[in-house]
Design an enzyme around this catalytic site. Structure first.
Site, PDB file in Angstrom:
ATOM      1  N   HIS A  70       1.709   6.960  -0.673  1.00  0.00           N
ATOM      2  CA  HIS A  70       0.806   6.105   0.106  1.00  0.00           C
ATOM      3  C   HIS A  70      -0.465   5.916  -0.703  1.00  0.00           C
ATOM      4  O   HIS A  70      -1.123   6.891  -1.063  1.00  0.00           O
ATOM      5  CB  HIS A  70       0.490   6.770   1.456  1.00  0.00           C
ATOM      6  N   HIS A  83       0.802  -1.227   0.000  1.00  0.00           N
ATOM      7  CA  HIS A  83       0.000   0.000   0.000  1.00  0.00           C
ATOM      8  C   HIS A  83       0.840   1.284   0.000  1.00  0.00           C
ATOM      9  O   HIS A  83       0.265   2.377  -0.028  1.00  0.00           O
ATOM     10  CB  HIS A  83      -0.906   0.011   1.237  1.00  0.00           C
TER      11      HIS A  83
END
Length: 151
Positions: A73, A58
């Site tokens: 992110h 992620h």
């Protein structure tokens, strides 16, 4: 010395203060911009050329040759997905070019699972004054200019 930082995903740029997470919205990890990704499956690409120093399904960090490091992110709280829905295309330690495919993911699926798909793009350990030419509230394609990091 300056480093051009490109968008890791296609979408609409936004201020970090728009990110629904205080660590990012209050610039605790560093200054930058966020990108609200266009829907559907797509690739997150390297924002700068350099070495992949951190890699999670992620999120990832690329350290540029000049020493600046950029965190990407993919969504907020997406660590809770434990990698599901993310496909990695590089390994930690790999040297990458700006615009190189790092992770394939689907922002629409992330949102369907109740998470925000917004992508903070943060210059780690940088002062807010070191960012220039920020493109807020602009549609960008993956790899297009987001901001410049002045060393």
């Amino acid at each position: 010395m300056s480093t051009e930082v490109g968008s890791p995903v296609a979408g609409l740029t936004a201020a970090l203060s728009d990110v629904p997470d205080p660590v990012f919205s209050q610039a605790m990890v560093g200054p930058g911009l966020a990108v609200k990704p266009s829907g559907g499956e797509g690739d997150a690409v390297a924002p700068v050329a350099g070495k992949v120093v951190t890699l999670h399904p992620h999120a990832f960090v690329v350290a540029a040759d000049d020493g600046g490091a950029v965190l990407v992110h993919l969504g907020i709280d997406t660590v809770k997905l434990k990698g599901e829905g993310f496909t990695l295309h590089v390994a930690k330690g790999d040297v990458v070019e700006a615009g190189q495919k790092i992770i394939t993911w689907n922002p629409t699926e992330i949102e369907a699972q109740g998470y925000s798909s917004i992508c903070p793009v943060v210059a780690l350990e940088a002062a807010a004054e070191s960012l220039a030419d920020l493109r807020e509230d602009t549609q960008v394609l993956a790899g297009e200019h987001l901001f410049r990091l002045e060393a």
